[in-house]
Design a protein around this motif. Structure first.
Motif, PDB file in Angstrom:
ATOM      1  N   SER A  14       0.842  -1.201   0.000  1.00 44.30           N
ATOM      2  CA  SER A  14       0.000   0.000   0.000  1.00 44.30           C
ATOM      3  C   SER A  14       0.877   1.250   0.000  1.00 44.30           C
ATOM      4  O   SER A  14       0.541   2.239  -0.653  1.00 44.30           O
ATOM      5  CB  SER A  14      -0.978  -0.001   1.179  1.00 44.30           C
ATOM      6  OG  SER A  14      -0.305   0.099   2.416  1.00 44.30           O
ATOM      7  N   PHE A 132     -11.676  -3.185   4.707  1.00 48.93           N
ATOM      8  CA  PHE A 132     -11.662  -1.931   3.960  1.00 48.93           C
ATOM      9  C   PHE A 132     -12.119  -0.775   4.852  1.00 48.93           C
ATOM     10  O   PHE A 132     -11.498   0.293   4.861  1.00 48.93           O
ATOM     11  CB  PHE A 132     -12.565  -2.062   2.725  1.00 48.93           C
ATOM     12  CG  PHE A 132     -12.455  -0.929   1.759  1.00 48.93           C
ATOM     13  CD1 PHE A 132     -11.583  -1.014   0.689  1.00 48.93           C
ATOM     14  CD2 PHE A 132     -13.224   0.212   1.916  1.00 48.93           C
ATOM     15  CE1 PHE A 132     -11.477   0.033  -0.223  1.00 48.93           C
ATOM     16  CE2 PHE A 132     -13.127   1.262   1.015  1.00 48.93           C
ATOM     17  CZ  PHE A 132     -12.252   1.180  -0.060  1.00 48.93           C
ATOM     18  N   ARG A 133     -13.181  -0.990   5.596  1.00 49.40           N
ATOM     19  CA  ARG A 133     -13.738   0.063   6.458  1.00 49.40           C
ATOM     20  C   ARG A 133     -12.748   0.477   7.544  1.00 49.40           C
ATOM     21  O   ARG A 133     -12.459   1.661   7.709  1.00 49.40           O
ATOM     22  CB  ARG A 133     -15.054  -0.404   7.080  1.00 49.40           C
ATOM     23  CG  ARG A 133     -15.715   0.664   7.935  1.00 49.40           C
ATOM     24  CD  ARG A 133     -17.002   0.171   8.547  1.00 49.40           C
ATOM     25  NE  ARG A 133     -16.677  -0.888   9.502  1.00 49.40           N
ATOM     26  CZ  ARG A 133     -17.424  -1.960   9.716  1.00 49.40           C
ATOM     27  NH1 ARG A 133     -18.532  -2.137   9.062  1.00 49.40           N
ATOM     28  NH2 ARG A 133     -17.055  -2.865  10.590  1.00 49.40           N
ATOM     29  N   GLY A 136      -9.524   1.894   5.883  1.00 44.53           N
ATOM     30  CA  GLY A 136      -9.832   3.127   5.163  1.00 44.53           C
ATOM     31  C   GLY A 136     -10.025   4.324   6.083  1.00 44.53           C
ATOM     32  O   GLY A 136      -9.485   5.403   5.834  1.00 44.53           O
ATOM     33  N   PHE A 140      -7.483   7.399   6.211  1.00 42.23           N
ATOM     34  CA  PHE A 140      -8.015   8.718   5.875  1.00 42.23           C
ATOM     35  C   PHE A 140      -7.711   9.735   6.973  1.00 42.23           C
ATOM     36  O   PHE A 140      -7.300  10.863   6.690  1.00 42.23           O
ATOM     37  CB  PHE A 140      -9.528   8.648   5.622  1.00 42.23           C
ATOM     38  CG  PHE A 140     -10.129   9.986   5.307  1.00 42.23           C
ATOM     39  CD1 PHE A 140      -9.894  10.585   4.082  1.00 42.23           C
ATOM     40  CD2 PHE A 140     -10.914  10.643   6.237  1.00 42.23           C
ATOM     41  CE1 PHE A 140     -10.429  11.835   3.789  1.00 42.23           C
ATOM     42  CE2 PHE A 140     -11.460  11.887   5.954  1.00 42.23           C
ATOM     43  CZ  PHE A 140     -11.219  12.487   4.715  1.00 42.23           C
ATOM     44  N   ALA A 172      -6.291   6.790   1.022  1.00 42.14           N
ATOM     45  CA  ALA A 172      -6.949   5.903   1.993  1.00 42.14           C
ATOM     46  C   ALA A 172      -7.685   4.770   1.277  1.00 42.14           C
ATOM     47  O   ALA A 172      -7.644   3.616   1.719  1.00 42.14           O
ATOM     48  CB  ALA A 172      -7.917   6.698   2.868  1.00 42.14           C
ATOM     49  N   LEU A 173      -8.367   5.082   0.185  1.00 40.53           N
ATOM     50  CA  LEU A 173      -9.077   4.048  -0.571  1.00 40.53           C
ATOM     51  C   LEU A 173      -8.102   3.025  -1.153  1.00 40.53           C
ATOM     52  O   LEU A 173      -8.372   1.811  -1.127  1.00 40.53           O
ATOM     53  CB  LEU A 173      -9.919   4.679  -1.684  1.00 40.53           C
ATOM     54  CG  LEU A 173     -11.087   5.555  -1.223  1.00 40.53           C
ATOM     55  CD1 LEU A 173     -11.721   6.277  -2.410  1.00 40.53           C
ATOM     56  CD2 LEU A 173     -12.111   4.749  -0.452  1.00 40.53           C
ATOM     57  N   THR A 175      -5.091   2.310   0.079  1.00 40.60           N
ATOM     58  CA  THR A 175      -4.562   1.562   1.221  1.00 40.60           C
ATOM     59  C   THR A 175      -5.569   0.523   1.685  1.00 40.60           C
ATOM     60  O   THR A 175      -5.235  -0.649   1.898  1.00 40.60           O
ATOM     61  CB  THR A 175      -4.198   2.529   2.372  1.00 40.60           C
ATOM     62  OG1 THR A 175      -3.233   3.480   1.895  1.00 40.60           O
ATOM     63  CG2 THR A 175      -3.650   1.797   3.580  1.00 40.60           C
ATOM     64  N   ALA A 176      -6.832   0.950   1.828  1.00 38.18           N
ATOM     65  CA  ALA A 176      -7.886   0.029   2.282  1.00 38.18           C
ATOM     66  C   ALA A 176      -8.081  -1.114   1.295  1.00 38.18           C
ATOM     67  O   ALA A 176      -8.253  -2.268   1.697  1.00 38.18           O
ATOM     68  CB  ALA A 176      -9.192   0.804   2.474  1.00 38.18           C
TER      69      ALA A 176
END
Length: 185
Positions: A14, A132-133, A136, A140, A172-173, A175-176
């Motif tokens: 990431s 992801f949540r 993310g 973020f 962030a997206l 990375t998630a």
């Protein structure tokens, strides 16, 4: 729980992905072109500052010595007369290699903390969207939210802060997504 050691690959990949995308955003697109507008008389300003030999650092002028001076009529007049300036002095030549290495290390640190939060909250085999949540939101917060302080306290352009926040959302997206894809099964 998932240990950090099990998440080294998404941390590393990431960071690499965000490093590449951020380089594209900053070097190949006009997105940040006008974040720092050029002073019409920049050469005169530089010529005036150069003999002062100001060491690298962050400065605020006028700056009072203490709280009492803030109320001193002479200081109040100096502030009213202006300009009020917040500025950063860099060494004579910016070292982009050093800055890029620092950025990559920062990306690894963000990945580490995102891994820590998600690893403490979720077990191996967790669904992609759960990973992801957690990752993310953590990423973020690290990439974006602290930057708003510069607009609130130091008058950085709201437009610049919004653009940096959009960058942070993209990072962030990514990375998630990487963590969700490589989460231990």
């Amino acid at each position: 729980m998932v240990g950090i050691a099990a998440l080294w690959l998404p941390i590393l990949l990431s960071a690499v992905l965000v490093f590449i995308v951020s380089s594209i955003i900053h070097m190949m697109s006009p997105w940040h072109k006008n974040d720092y507008p050029m002073l019409a008389n920049q050469d005169r300003v530089m010529d005036a500052l150069r003999p002062l030999n100001i060491p690298p650092g962050d400065y605020f002028i006028p700056r009072p010595k203490d709280r009492a001076e803030m109320r001193d009529p002479a200081f109040v007049e100096k502030t009213k007369r202006g300009p009020v300036v917040v500025f950063t002095v860099f060494p004579s030549a910016m070292n982009m290699t050093k800055n890029l290495i620092g950025w990559f290390v920062y990306l690894l640190v963000v990945g580490f903390f995102a891994a820590y939060v998600a690893g403490r909250a979720l077990p191996a085999g967790s669904p992609y969207l759960s990973v992801f949540r957690f990752v993310g939101v953590t990423a973020f917060l690290a990439y974006s939210m602290a930057l708003w302080q510069m607009t609130i306290w130091y008058a950085r352009s709201w437009k610049t802060s919004v653009k940096i926040t959009v960058d942070g959302l993209i990072y962030a997206l990514l990375t998630a997504g990487m963590f969700g894809w490589l989460w231990p099964r």
